[in-house]
Design a protein around this motif. Structure first.
Motif, mmCIF file in Angstrom:
data_model
loop_
_atom_site.group_PDB
_atom_site.id
_atom_site.type_symbol
_atom_site.label_atom_id
_atom_site.label_comp_id
_atom_site.label_asym_id
_atom_site.label_seq_id
_atom_site.Cartn_x
_atom_site.Cartn_y
_atom_site.Cartn_z
ATOM 1 N N ARG A 152 0.844 -1.197 0.000
ATOM 2 C CA ARG A 152 0.000 0.000 0.000
ATOM 3 C C ARG A 152 0.880 1.247 0.000
ATOM 4 N NH1 ARG A 152 -3.912 -1.303 5.058
ATOM 5 N NH2 ARG A 152 -2.168 -0.202 6.016
ATOM 6 N N LEU A 153 0.256 2.376 -0.283
ATOM 7 C CA LEU A 153 0.977 3.644 -0.347
ATOM 8 C C LEU A 153 1.489 4.113 1.011
ATOM 9 C CD1 LEU A 153 -1.353 5.569 -2.828
ATOM 10 C CD2 LEU A 153 0.962 4.741 -3.293
ATOM 11 N N ASP A 154 0.918 3.591 2.098
ATOM 12 C CA ASP A 154 1.329 4.061 3.421
ATOM 13 C C ASP A 154 2.541 3.316 3.978
ATOM 14 O OD1 ASP A 154 0.215 1.590 4.002
ATOM 15 O OD2 ASP A 154 -1.290 2.345 5.403
ATOM 16 N N GLU A 155 3.107 2.384 3.202
ATOM 17 C CA GLU A 155 4.207 1.573 3.718
ATOM 18 C C GLU A 155 5.569 2.239 3.579
ATOM 19 O OE1 GLU A 155 4.226 -2.411 2.302
ATOM 20 O OE2 GLU A 155 2.219 -2.852 3.066
ATOM 21 N N MET A 156 5.779 2.983 2.509
ATOM 22 C CA MET A 156 7.074 3.634 2.305
ATOM 23 C C MET A 156 6.934 4.746 1.288
ATOM 24 S SD MET A 156 10.748 1.974 1.129
ATOM 25 C CE MET A 156 10.292 1.888 -0.603
ATOM 26 N N VAL A 157 7.726 5.795 1.461
ATOM 27 C CA VAL A 157 7.748 6.877 0.480
ATOM 28 C C VAL A 157 8.451 6.391 -0.777
ATOM 29 C CG1 VAL A 157 8.659 9.166 -0.049
ATOM 30 C CG2 VAL A 157 7.734 8.691 2.228
ATOM 31 N N MET A 158 7.806 6.599 -1.925
ATOM 32 C CA MET A 158 8.437 6.334 -3.212
ATOM 33 C C MET A 158 8.229 7.556 -4.099
ATOM 34 S SD MET A 158 7.820 3.377 -6.123
ATOM 35 C CE MET A 158 8.423 2.027 -5.130
ATOM 36 N N ILE A 159 9.285 8.293 -4.314
ATOM 37 C CA ILE A 159 9.225 9.511 -5.117
ATOM 38 C C ILE A 159 9.366 9.139 -6.586
ATOM 39 C CG2 ILE A 159 10.316 11.728 -5.597
ATOM 40 C CD1 ILE A 159 11.328 11.701 -2.675
ATOM 41 N N LYS A 160 8.286 9.347 -7.356
ATOM 42 C CA LYS A 160 8.286 9.002 -8.778
ATOM 43 C C LYS A 160 8.270 10.261 -9.646
ATOM 44 C CE LYS A 160 5.903 5.376 -10.026
ATOM 45 N NZ LYS A 160 7.013 4.437 -10.360
ATOM 46 N N ASP A 161 8.298 10.045 -10.954
ATOM 47 C CA ASP A 161 8.437 11.167 -11.883
ATOM 48 C C ASP A 161 7.360 12.232 -11.736
ATOM 49 O OD1 ASP A 161 6.510 9.416 -12.802
ATOM 50 O OD2 ASP A 161 7.116 9.512 -14.904
ATOM 51 N N ASN A 162 6.110 11.815 -11.514
ATOM 52 C CA ASN A 162 5.031 12.803 -11.395
ATOM 53 C C ASN A 162 5.097 13.570 -10.083
ATOM 54 O OD1 ASN A 162 3.868 12.412 -13.898
ATOM 55 N ND2 ASN A 162 2.532 10.766 -13.201
ATOM 56 N N HIS A 163 5.628 12.940 -9.029
ATOM 57 C CA HIS A 163 5.837 13.675 -7.777
ATOM 58 C C HIS A 163 6.875 14.777 -8.004
ATOM 59 C CE1 HIS A 163 4.634 9.581 -6.104
ATOM 60 N NE2 HIS A 163 3.655 10.383 -5.743
ATOM 61 N N ILE A 164 7.925 14.422 -8.740
ATOM 62 C CA ILE A 164 8.986 15.394 -9.025
ATOM 63 C C ILE A 164 8.453 16.507 -9.917
ATOM 64 C CG2 ILE A 164 11.260 15.706 -10.087
ATOM 65 C CD1 ILE A 164 11.745 12.678 -9.426
ATOM 66 N N ALA A 165 7.581 16.156 -10.857
ATOM 67 C CA ALA A 165 7.046 17.138 -11.816
ATOM 68 C C ALA A 165 6.235 18.232 -11.137
ATOM 69 C CB ALA A 165 6.191 16.418 -12.864
ATOM 70 N N VAL A 166 5.574 17.903 -10.041
ATOM 71 C CA VAL A 166 4.754 18.905 -9.344
ATOM 72 C C VAL A 166 5.477 19.511 -8.144
ATOM 73 C CG1 VAL A 166 2.587 17.883 -10.108
ATOM 74 C CG2 VAL A 166 3.589 17.133 -7.950
ATOM 75 N N SER A 167 6.766 19.221 -8.016
ATOM 76 C CA SER A 167 7.583 19.795 -6.945
ATOM 77 C C SER A 167 8.554 20.809 -7.526
ATOM 78 C CB SER A 167 8.356 18.690 -6.220
ATOM 79 O OG SER A 167 7.483 17.735 -5.665
ATOM 80 N N ASP A 168 9.229 21.536 -6.632
ATOM 81 C CA ASP A 168 10.211 22.532 -7.082
ATOM 82 C C ASP A 168 11.382 21.862 -7.778
ATOM 83 O OD1 ASP A 168 8.677 24.600 -6.036
ATOM 84 O OD2 ASP A 168 9.654 24.479 -4.074
ATOM 85 N N SER A 169 11.834 20.742 -7.196
ATOM 86 C CA SER A 169 12.953 20.001 -7.775
ATOM 87 C C SER A 169 13.075 18.667 -7.072
ATOM 88 C CB SER A 169 14.266 20.770 -7.625
ATOM 89 O OG SER A 169 14.636 20.853 -6.251
ATOM 90 N N LEU A 170 13.827 17.755 -7.655
ATOM 91 C CA LEU A 170 14.080 16.468 -7.020
ATOM 92 C C LEU A 170 14.803 16.665 -5.700
ATOM 93 C CD1 LEU A 170 14.313 13.379 -6.860
ATOM 94 C CD2 LEU A 170 16.313 13.536 -8.359
ATOM 95 N N GLU A 171 15.787 17.531 -5.698
ATOM 96 C CA GLU A 171 16.580 17.753 -4.481
ATOM 97 C C GLU A 171 15.724 18.303 -3.345
ATOM 98 O OE1 GLU A 171 20.735 19.953 -3.029
ATOM 99 O OE2 GLU A 171 20.001 20.199 -5.086
ATOM 100 N N SER A 172 14.861 19.256 -3.648
ATOM 101 C CA SER A 172 14.033 19.856 -2.596
ATOM 102 C C SER A 172 13.036 18.844 -2.034
ATOM 103 C CB SER A 172 13.290 21.082 -3.134
ATOM 104 O OG SER A 172 12.358 20.709 -4.147
ATOM 105 N N LEU A 173 12.524 17.982 -2.913
ATOM 106 C CA LEU A 173 11.561 16.970 -2.460
ATOM 107 C C LEU A 173 12.259 15.926 -1.584
ATOM 108 C CD1 LEU A 173 8.699 15.931 -2.478
ATOM 109 C CD2 LEU A 173 9.157 14.805 -4.668
ATOM 110 N N ILE A 174 13.470 15.550 -1.941
ATOM 111 C CA ILE A 174 14.228 14.599 -1.122
ATOM 112 C C ILE A 174 14.523 15.205 0.248
ATOM 113 C CG2 ILE A 174 16.450 13.435 -0.857
ATOM 114 C CD1 ILE A 174 16.476 12.946 -3.839
ATOM 115 N N LYS A 175 14.939 16.462 0.270
ATOM 116 C CA LYS A 175 15.259 17.118 1.547
ATOM 117 C C LYS A 175 14.012 17.187 2.441
ATOM 118 C CE LYS A 175 19.129 19.979 -0.077
ATOM 119 N NZ LYS A 175 20.137 19.286 0.751
ATOM 120 N N LYS A 176 12.867 17.452 1.849
ATOM 121 C CA LYS A 176 11.612 17.492 2.596
ATOM 122 C C LYS A 176 11.266 16.105 3.143
ATOM 123 C CE LYS A 176 6.766 18.959 2.125
ATOM 124 N NZ LYS A 176 5.757 19.533 1.186
ATOM 125 N N THR A 177 11.500 15.093 2.317
ATOM 126 C CA THR A 177 11.224 13.711 2.727
ATOM 127 C C THR A 177 12.111 13.304 3.894
ATOM 128 O OG1 THR A 177 10.581 13.132 0.475
ATOM 129 C CG2 THR A 177 11.170 11.322 1.951
#
Length: 273
Positions: A152-177
């Motif tokens: 299920r989605l609640d088991e682990m964070v998985m950052i995929k292409d569409n998550h990155i597309a709606v974020s400022d950047s891959l790096e910023s999303l990783i830092k937030k995670t």
């Protein structure tokens, strides 16, 4: 294994098929019979305990002859069912549908696992499963020698292409995670982003649609930056029975294949009276 009420779910499967009642079987006498389920092809059995439970819901007695994970040959008997003829026939299709699907997944998974030359590389399922059947699909993968990955989605964070597309950047999303979760996976489409994800502390890096050559290049780059041992590497996308051996030779830790659950070919099985 995710805890769930299998009897409740299987009862719902039966209700879906029966509707207001099995009007054909109601025409039969209350004769007591013994039937058997046989495989018509080579396969790995999966789902036998659930098929047994389906028949038991209607008061039938079941004897399992081939347990989950067993290899069967054409015309081998998997289980026998004794009880009221009408009740056995009422359960027939629901039990066979689940049993043949799960056995197909287990068989296909096992065939792919055998093609991976590096036994340290594990085959994983994805979330490409039939709605309502995920628990059964994933269990079948495990019976076949694969791994479940996320249920299920609640088991682990998985950052995929569409998550990155709606974020400022891959790096910023990783830092937030990283501020909220210790373990997380990142999907990347090039070596540069793989290095970035490794440096920023990703637990797993999914190399999406990389060729074996591109994967080897990425591994070499990670090693040169002393990053390879920090992460698990997952190959995903376009992997089939024809090329999985080549992916297995690259040195990745995980190979994920969606087709084992979303394009499954059920095993040919039948109930014989």
């Amino acid at each position: 294994m995710l805890s769930f009420n299998s009897r409740k779910i299987l009862s719902q499967f039966l209700d879906e098929d029966i509707g207001k009642g099995d009007i054909t079987s109601s025409l039969l006498s209350k004769k007591r019979i013994t039937a058997r389920i046989i495989s018509r092809e080579n396969a790995i059995v999966a789902g036998i305990k659930y098929a047994k439970q389906i028949f038991e819901i209607k008061g039938c007695k079941v004897k399992i002859l081939k347990k989950d994970g067993s290899n069967v040959k054409p015309n081998q008997t998997i289980m026998t069912i004794t009880g009221n003829a009408g009740k056995i026939l009422t359960c027939e299709r629901t039990a066979l549908n689940l049993l043949t699907r799960m056995s197909g997944i287990a068989t296909q998974t096992n065939n792919l696992v055998k093609k991976i030359p590096n036994k340290k590389t594990r085959l994983y399922a994805t979330r490409k499963t039939a709605p309502g059947l995920r628990i059964f699909d994933k269990e079948a993968v495990e019976i076949g020698g694969g791994e479940k990955h996320r249920l299920r989605l609640d088991e682990m964070v998985m950052i995929k292409d569409n998550h990155i597309a709606v974020s400022d950047s891959l790096e910023s999303l990783i830092k937030k995670t990283k501020k909220r979760y210790q373990k997380f996976e990142v999907e990347v489409e090039n070596t540069q982003d793989a290095v970035l994800a490794a440096k920023e502390g990703a637990t797993i890096i999914m190399l999406d649609n990389f060729t074996p050559t591109q994967i080897k290049k990425t591994i070499t780059t990670l090693k040169s930056n002393k990053l390879r041992d920090r992460v698990l590497l997952e190959a995903s996308g376009g992997i089939t029975s024809k090329n999985i051996a080549n992916y297995g030779k690259t040195g990745v830790d995980i190979i994920s294949v969606g087709s084992i659950t979303n394009s499954v070919k059920g095993i040919d099985m039948s109930l014989e009276v």
